[in-house]
Design an enzyme around this catalytic site. Structure first.
Site, PDB file in Angstrom:
ATOM      1  N   ASN A  32       0.848  -1.192   0.000  1.00  0.00           N
ATOM      2  CA  ASN A  32       0.000   0.000   0.000  1.00  0.00           C
ATOM      3  C   ASN A  32       0.888   1.248   0.000  1.00  0.00           C
ATOM      4  O   ASN A  32       1.547   1.556   0.988  1.00  0.00           O
ATOM      5  CB  ASN A  32      -0.906  -0.031   1.240  1.00  0.00           C
ATOM      6  CG  ASN A  32      -1.889   1.115   1.275  1.00  0.00           C
ATOM      7  OD1 ASN A  32      -1.539   2.260   1.016  1.00  0.00           O
ATOM      8  ND2 ASN A  32      -3.132   0.813   1.619  1.00  0.00           N
ATOM      9  N   HIS A  41      -3.998   7.286  14.245  1.00  0.00           N
ATOM     10  CA  HIS A  41      -3.805   6.030  14.968  1.00  0.00           C
ATOM     11  C   HIS A  41      -2.466   5.400  14.634  1.00  0.00           C
ATOM     12  O   HIS A  41      -1.756   4.896  15.507  1.00  0.00           O
ATOM     13  CB  HIS A  41      -4.934   5.054  14.642  1.00  0.00           C
ATOM     14  CG  HIS A  41      -5.137   4.819  13.167  1.00  0.00           C
ATOM     15  ND1 HIS A  41      -5.285   5.851  12.249  1.00  0.00           N
ATOM     16  CD2 HIS A  41      -5.200   3.682  12.428  1.00  0.00           C
ATOM     17  CE1 HIS A  41      -5.439   5.344  11.042  1.00  0.00           C
ATOM     18  NE2 HIS A  41      -5.386   4.033  11.120  1.00  0.00           N
ATOM     19  N   ASP A  82      -1.568  -3.723  11.026  1.00  0.00           N
ATOM     20  CA  ASP A  82      -2.922  -4.134  10.713  1.00  0.00           C
ATOM     21  C   ASP A  82      -3.817  -3.096  11.360  1.00  0.00           C
ATOM     22  O   ASP A  82      -3.733  -2.861  12.566  1.00  0.00           O
ATOM     23  CB  ASP A  82      -3.241  -5.538  11.223  1.00  0.00           C
ATOM     24  CG  ASP A  82      -4.444  -6.117  10.474  1.00  0.00           C
ATOM     25  OD1 ASP A  82      -4.385  -6.190   9.235  1.00  0.00           O
ATOM     26  OD2 ASP A  82      -5.440  -6.472  11.122  1.00  0.00           O
TER      27      ASP A  82
END
EC number: 3.6.1.66
Length: 201
Positions: free
Chosen positions: A11, A183, A70
């Site tokens: 990604n 995050h 993740d």
């Protein structure tokens, strides 16, 4: 001291976020496709389990330290969904538009004050594929889900994720701001602190 690390992802958006924070520390990231790392089944039941699965898998094929993330979106009104299935919520992996469309449909009748959510990220760093003491950290980012997408920065659910305390979505934030408060950024800061404590950077 420069250290090469394989990022257990292909990604580009995620890689750019990581690189912006890690490169100044002398940690050079390589996408796993550079080493022809095949896909691995993410069959864990939590973000942490999946991060460890991906990190160990990438380290095995690249024969170097590996970092895996993740992460996903947890919506309170949906009992934490899409959660670990965030990237494939619509049934197809990585289709941001379809995932966002499904999320909006699921929340169609949910009032504004019940649309709270948070992004969650788990990071796993392994020195080798069978590292018995991996570094695992987590971070979260509070917000709520809007009804119309806004912004062109970011990826995934960012255009729908209104950041708590800021009257804008994650996709409207400048990247340099997101890379401090997200995050993933929060988890990365904890990872870096732990690596420094262990004298690994």
């Amino acid at each position: 001291m420069a250290t090469d690390i394989v990022l257990a992802s292909n990604n580009q958006g995620k890689a750019a976020e990581f690189a912006a924070i890690l490169e100044p520390l002398g940690l050079h990231l390589h996408l796993q496709k550079e080493f022809a790392v095949p896909d691995v089944e993410e069959n864990g039941l939590s973000f942490i389990e999946n991060a460890l699965i991906k990190a160990r898998h990438a380290a095995k094929y690249a024969n170097m330290p590996a970092l895996a993330d993740d992460s996903g979106l947890c919506v309170d009104a949906l009992n934490g969904a899409p959660g670990i299935y965030s990237a494939r919520y619509c049934g197809v992996w990585g289709n941001d538009q379809a995932n966002n469309d499904k999320l909006l449909e699921e929340l169609r009748n949910v009032p504004d004050d019940k649309r709270t959510a948070h992004y969650y990220a788990a990071l796993a760093y392994v020195r080798t594929a069978d590292d018995p003491a991996p570094i695992v950290v987590t971070g979260s980012w509070e917000g709520s889900i809007g009804k119309v997408p806004h912004g062109s920065n970011g990826f995934g659910y960012d255009p729908l994720f209104y950041v708590t305390g800021r009257n804008m979505t994650a996709a409207q934030l400048p990247p340099q701001v997101k890379n401090v408060i997200s995050h993933r950024a929060r988890a990365l800061s904890l990872l870096i602190a732990e690596m420094k404590r262990l004298h690994e950077v």
